[in-house]
Design an enzyme around this catalytic site. Sequence first.
Site, PDB file in Angstrom:
ATOM      1  N   GLN A   3       0.850  -1.199   0.000  1.00  0.00           N
ATOM      2  CA  GLN A   3       0.000   0.000   0.000  1.00  0.00           C
ATOM      3  C   GLN A   3       0.888   1.252   0.000  1.00  0.00           C
ATOM      4  O   GLN A   3       0.561   2.266   0.641  1.00  0.00           O
ATOM      5  CB  GLN A   3      -0.917   0.014   1.226  1.00  0.00           C
ATOM      6  CG  GLN A   3      -2.138  -0.889   1.089  1.00  0.00           C
ATOM      7  CD  GLN A   3      -3.140  -0.362   0.059  1.00  0.00           C
ATOM      8  OE1 GLN A   3      -3.195   0.829  -0.238  1.00  0.00           O
ATOM      9  NE2 GLN A   3      -3.945  -1.260  -0.487  1.00  0.00           N
ATOM     10  N   SER A   4       1.996   1.217  -0.714  1.00  0.00           N
ATOM     11  CA  SER A   4       2.974   2.299  -0.648  1.00  0.00           C
ATOM     12  C   SER A   4       2.474   3.625  -1.225  1.00  0.00           C
ATOM     13  O   SER A   4       2.076   3.704  -2.388  1.00  0.00           O
ATOM     14  CB  SER A   4       4.223   1.861  -1.419  1.00  0.00           C
ATOM     15  OG  SER A   4       5.084   2.948  -1.645  1.00  0.00           O
ATOM     16  N   ASN A   5       2.550   4.663  -0.401  1.00  0.00           N
ATOM     17  CA  ASN A   5       2.252   6.021  -0.883  1.00  0.00           C
ATOM     18  C   ASN A   5       3.342   6.489  -1.835  1.00  0.00           C
ATOM     19  O   ASN A   5       3.082   7.214  -2.790  1.00  0.00           O
ATOM     20  CB  ASN A   5       2.183   6.999   0.297  1.00  0.00           C
ATOM     21  CG  ASN A   5       1.126   6.615   1.291  1.00  0.00           C
ATOM     22  OD1 ASN A   5      -0.038   6.486   0.944  1.00  0.00           O
ATOM     23  ND2 ASN A   5       1.536   6.391   2.543  1.00  0.00           N
TER      24      ASN A   5
END
Length: 333
Positions: free
Chosen positions: A75-77
């Site tokens: 879920q990397s920003n």
Amino acid sequence: MNLSAFPRRRYTAGATPIEKLERLTAALGGPDIYIKRDDLLGLAAGGNKTRKLEFLMADALSQGADTVITCGAVQSNHCRLTLAAAAKEGLRCQLVLEQRVPGSYHPEASGNNFLFHLMGVEALHVVEGGSDVAGKMQEVAAQLAAQGRRPYVIPGGGSNEIGALGYVACAQETAAQLFDMGIDIDGVVLTSGSAGTHAGFLTGFVGQNIPIPVTGIGINRKKQAQTDAVHALCQKLSQKLGLKAPAEREAVVVVDDYIGEGYSRPTAGMIEAVKLLARTEAILLDPVYTGKAMAGLIDLVRKGHFAHAKSLLFLHTGGAPALYAYTDEFWGD
Ligand SMILES: *Cc1c(COP(=O)(O)O)cnc(C)c1O
């Protein structure tokens, strides 16, 4: 410090606001809490990686890159914003996603994962937690180069001495704003992850001779390892900037009491902090970074750790899109 020597793209119009959190301050009964709204930076849904990417993408473009490759958690920003910057610059983007929590990759997950697809990621390479992620990025880059493409690899979190320039710029912007607003703060609290934000901001203050302490709330590594990582990046960054001296190791303050069971794993304090900010200030924190950092700020205020302080500045580094992948944690009451 003259940042104009470094090539830079611009992804945000003007400065992000500094706001006083009246209702949160009243709820905590401690020092005045101000917030620097880096969740409102440009590119899709904003966040701290936008500032780093201004310098990283300029470097990629100066090298004639046609594709950027980076890595992050599922879920990397940082992956979302690197892809956003690539789309805006007309480059392609491939992402290496590490399942830091076993089994955490769900191809149809919402949140940032949905945005990877919406913004047209060229390829996702999902690897197990603890894999050689940097090696995997080099492998992807070599394959593209063999096809005549021009890949540019951005390290995790954009945290090298190029990306961290973005947070030197933020420290300059913040100091100018506080001066204009006539606000005298006694401390800055921010999230300390891949270290670029912490090292950049601290170096930006040191380089302007501003002695205000910067407290980094860890979300992954333990205190010693995180302090080492931040300090090492401060040294490289200071050299790049031509500063006489980097931040002292003693100035690198890391608190590691709010990580819980590990990176991205929810904690009760995080859930309380996310709900409290939503309900008192209508500000959305995120479950992985700013929720834990704010949980730290809240707990430290309650314990009297900041009893000497009249006012604190919390750096909101973004990340709210990940909330939509963690909604189960927030239902109830
Ligand atoms: C990446 C990230 C951080 C941590 O910043 P680093 O520069 O990696 O230490 C904090 N908040 C959010 C929302 C992030 O995405």
